[in-house]
Design an enzyme around this catalytic site. Structure first.
Site, short mmCIF file in Angstrom:
data_model
loop_
_atom_site.label_atom_id
_atom_site.label_comp_id
_atom_site.label_asym_id
_atom_site.label_seq_id
_atom_site.Cartn_x
_atom_site.Cartn_y
_atom_site.Cartn_z
N TYR A 141 0.84 -1.20 0.00
CA TYR A 141 0.00 0.00 0.00
C TYR A 141 0.88 1.26 0.00
CZ TYR A 141 -3.33 3.43 1.98
OH TYR A 141 -4.12 4.53 2.23
N ASP A 201 -3.07 4.48 10.33
CA ASP A 201 -4.16 3.80 9.63
C ASP A 201 -4.43 2.45 10.29
OD1 ASP A 201 -4.29 5.79 7.71
OD2 ASP A 201 -3.51 4.55 6.08
N ASP A 234 0.77 13.71 10.79
CA ASP A 234 0.99 12.48 11.55
C ASP A 234 -0.27 11.63 11.49
OD1 ASP A 234 3.59 13.09 12.41
OD2 ASP A 234 2.86 14.19 14.16
#
Lengths: 122, 122
Positions: free
Chosen positions: B8, B94, B91
């Site tokens: 990703y 996920d 900042d």
């Protein structure tokens, strides 16, 4: 929320379970690690942190806490522990949700078996 | 899951929206940042990453991904962006959830207004 998370780390590292659990709402939940049975309510959370703070674990923040546009914030850290085969650390990210009074109502700790790193193997 | 998260990051940084969105299930959801309206399904996710990968944002992982004992994993990073007043970083952490085929079914990005840091102010 971030001040609460920094206090969480400081209180944990002071082995002060009462300071840690005082940051939680009475009806809070703790899922540590994510995918294992959830601790619910003050008694179970006090028992959990009573143990966790007495085994010499130490949290090392490795990034500033993150907030959100909602009632959630995160901390990413290493937990330094004395494992069965000597010193080790666990890579962890906690996601906390807060109530309107600023108390933690949900804690979820993300770490898997392969996030456990014996010091003598790394 | 961790390999998917590393892909990703690499695909995002290659500005390859098709590679990024190919990691998602058709019915996935994206909440970025947490607390804002959720993007649902392939069309909305393709639109989101099509934009995100074309504005020059770059992800810098600052810790190894974390797994869990369930279908979830996390990445903690800085997003380097060109903001309205010059270079900045955000900042972010996920949290991704995965289906049985290893596709991302849920992405939640934790960052708040005070996680935006202009380079010339830090």
């Amino acid at each position: 929320m971030k001040a609460c998370l920094r206090e969480y780390v400081d209180a944990f590292n002071a082995s002060d379970a009462a300071r840690v659990t005082g940051l939680f709402a009475d009806n809070a939940t703790v899922e540590d690690p994510v995918g294992t049975p959830i601790k619910r309510g003050r008694d179970e959370i006090v028992a959990f942190y009573g143990h966790a703070t007495q085994v010499g674990a130490r949290l090392e923040l490795i990034a500033p806490p993150r907030g959100s546009h909602a009632n959630a914030a995160t901390i990413t850290f290493k937990v330094h522990v004395e494992g069965p085969d000597g010193p080790a650390h666990i890579d962890v990210t906690d996601v906390m949700e807060f109530d309107a009074q600023g108390k933690i109502v949900s804690m979820r700790a993300y770490w898997g078996a392969d996030d456990y790193h014996p010091a003598n193997a790394s």
